[in-house]
Design a protein around this motif. Structure first.
Motif, short mmCIF file in Angstrom:
data_model
loop_
_atom_site.label_atom_id
_atom_site.label_comp_id
_atom_site.label_asym_id
_atom_site.label_seq_id
_atom_site.Cartn_x
_atom_site.Cartn_y
_atom_site.Cartn_z
N VAL A 23 0.83 -1.21 0.00
CA VAL A 23 0.00 0.00 0.00
C VAL A 23 0.86 1.25 0.00
CG1 VAL A 23 -1.67 1.33 1.35
CG2 VAL A 23 -1.96 -1.15 1.08
N ARG A 24 1.83 1.29 0.89
CA ARG A 24 2.66 2.49 1.00
C ARG A 24 3.52 2.69 -0.24
NH1 ARG A 24 6.39 3.87 6.33
NH2 ARG A 24 6.94 6.00 5.72
N LEU A 26 3.01 1.67 -3.41
CA LEU A 26 2.38 1.78 -4.73
C LEU A 26 1.19 2.73 -4.81
CD1 LEU A 26 2.42 -1.91 -6.05
CD2 LEU A 26 3.41 0.08 -7.18
N THR A 27 0.54 3.04 -3.69
CA THR A 27 -0.72 3.77 -3.77
C THR A 27 -0.59 5.13 -4.44
OG1 THR A 27 -1.57 2.62 -1.82
CG2 THR A 27 -2.65 4.69 -2.44
N GLY A 28 0.41 5.91 -4.05
CA GLY A 28 0.59 7.23 -4.65
C GLY A 28 0.83 7.14 -6.15
N TYR A 29 1.68 6.19 -6.55
CA TYR A 29 1.98 6.02 -7.97
C TYR A 29 0.73 5.62 -8.75
CZ TYR A 29 3.98 3.99 -12.23
OH TYR A 29 4.26 3.68 -13.53
N LEU A 30 -0.04 4.67 -8.22
CA LEU A 30 -1.24 4.22 -8.92
C LEU A 30 -2.28 5.34 -9.04
CD1 LEU A 30 -1.64 0.63 -7.44
CD2 LEU A 30 -0.92 1.24 -9.76
N ALA A 53 -6.17 -5.69 1.69
CA ALA A 53 -5.55 -4.39 2.00
C ALA A 53 -5.31 -3.60 0.72
CB ALA A 53 -4.25 -4.60 2.76
N HIS A 54 -4.85 -4.28 -0.31
CA HIS A 54 -4.65 -3.62 -1.61
C HIS A 54 -5.98 -3.13 -2.17
CE1 HIS A 54 -0.66 -5.99 -2.38
NE2 HIS A 54 -0.52 -5.02 -1.49
N ALA A 55 -7.01 -3.97 -2.07
CA ALA A 55 -8.32 -3.59 -2.62
C ALA A 55 -8.85 -2.32 -1.97
CB ALA A 55 -9.31 -4.74 -2.44
N ARG A 56 -8.67 -2.20 -0.66
CA ARG A 56 -9.15 -1.00 0.04
C ARG A 56 -8.39 0.24 -0.40
NH1 ARG A 56 -9.22 -4.78 4.34
NH2 ARG A 56 -7.15 -4.07 5.04
N ALA A 57 -7.10 0.09 -0.64
CA ALA A 57 -6.27 1.25 -0.98
C ALA A 57 -6.39 1.65 -2.44
CB ALA A 57 -4.80 0.95 -0.65
N ARG A 63 -8.52 -1.03 -11.57
CA ARG A 63 -9.30 -2.26 -11.50
C ARG A 63 -8.41 -3.32 -10.85
NH1 ARG A 63 -11.54 -4.40 -16.80
NH2 ARG A 63 -9.90 -3.26 -17.91
N HIS A 64 -8.82 -3.81 -9.72
CA HIS A 64 -8.02 -4.73 -8.91
C HIS A 64 -8.68 -6.10 -8.97
CE1 HIS A 64 -6.72 -6.27 -4.78
NE2 HIS A 64 -5.60 -6.13 -5.46
#
Length: 349
Positions: A23-24, A26-30, A53-57, A63-64
């Motif tokens: 999450v930490r 990749l989230t900003g980049y995605l 956890a990935h799905a929530r972030a 599309r996850h």
């Protein structure tokens, strides 16, 4: 550089199978990526709690999804799941450590209008010592057909028409490129298209040494040359002494420097990068012999919980398989094409 303007009509496929939540990382980049690319797909083979956890972030910008099939080389199943789900013809496939900027995305998508497969140049950012070590490999590869990055641009219809690519090999990027070319696609290797990549942890770097040497089973001439480095170095030392060995190392540095100067490489690689060439050449010389023994006596190199025997499929064999599948036509052709990955592909008009 922040992304801006309207999203481009392209798909970005990121396969991942993480042992800890990303999450930490990749989230900003995605989120930035989702503002410039219309269709961002993360195919996630992580354990359930990490997947959630990935799905929530990431539910907003991407599309996850789960991979729809498991291949021995799990990355291939993830890539092909994303390719099948992609909404657009132009697709960028990238590992989770790759970081595109907008200009690089626009350049690779522009090239995909004229070519079926695009192989850019990765550069490590930041550059700890082991990244500089591995940069020497990139510099030498720039003199011999281009480096092998963690990202490729590909046209969806061509890959699906070829039946996807094998998930039973180790060197999956080479397998993908060979498959596209065997299907009649054109490749371009823009050595001046530099895309940043995060360096691996030191422990992971060391774990890759033999596996990367094993990739060269797919290119016998290179593998033979690398195997010959150890006996060649011993013979050189016996005949010419340490001075001859130092001279050979200097030649390695010079070759790497030529690679650095090629196609505007001086803007991306530091002058010190070439100095690591002798260290990388020595590493590859010894790990090639370990890779040879691994293939001959252990049945292949370890990949996660299994072993992979084959580095990649010879192109002539791929050409024959693709032609046979095309000649058979209809649903049987789709079954033949899908049998190599465990996936079945829809007809592509």
């Amino acid at each position: 550089m922040p992304f801006h303007h309207s999203p481009v009509n392209a798909s970005y496929v990121l396969p991942i199978a993480a042992k800890t939540a990303q999450v930490r990382a990749l989230t900003g980049y995605l989120h930035r990526l989702g503002r410039v690319v219309d269709d961002v797909i993360v195919v996630d083979g992580s354990p359930d709690e990490i997947f959630e956890a990935h799905a929530r972030a990431w539910s907003g910008p991407v599309r996850h999804m789960r991979p729809i099939a498991r291949t021995t080389n799990g990355k291939v199943g993830g890539v092909m799941t994303g390719v099948l789900a992609a909404r657009h013809e132009q697709i960028i496939v990238a590992d989770d450590d790759v970081r595109y900027r907008q200009a690089e995305l626009e350049r690779i998508l522009s090239l995909l209008r004229h070519f079926e497969i695009v192989r850019p140049q990765n550069i490590f950012r930041p550059q700890p010592w082991h990244a500089r070590w591995d940069a020497a490999r990139s510099l030498l590869n720039r003199l011999a057909g281009g480096d092998w990055p963690g990202t490729l641009g590909v046209r969806r219809s061509v890959l699906l028409d070829a039946g996807g690519y094998s998930g039973e090999v180790l060197f999956e990027n080479l397998e993908l490129v060979r498959t596209i070319k065997a299907a009649g696609g054109r490749e371009t290797v823009p050595l001046d298209l530099f895309v940043a990549r995060r360096p691996p942890p030191v422990r992971h770097f060391f774990s890759q040494r033999v596996r990367q040497a094993y990739d060269e089973w797919a290119r016998p001439a290179r593998f033979a040359a690398q195997l010959g480095t150890v006996p060649g170095g011993v013979l050189l030392t016996l005949v010419g002494g340490p001075v001859a060995l130092i001279a050979a190392a200097a030649c390695g540095v010079a070759a790497a420097e030529f690679g650095r100067r090629k196609a505007n490489g001086r803007t991306a690689f530091s002058p010190a990068s070439a100095l690591w060439a002798p260290a990388w050449l020595a590493e590859r010389a010894f790990t090639s012999w370990i890779a040879l023994g691994t293939g001959l006596f252990l049945g292949g190199v370890r990949y996660r919980t299994t072993r992979l025997k084959h580095a990649a499929t010879p192109r002539r064999l791929l050409e024959r398989r693709i032609q046979e599948a095309r000649d058979s036509g209809g649903e049987d052709a789709a079954d033949q094409r899908g049998s190599r990955t465990g996936l079945h592909y829809p007809a592509v008009s």
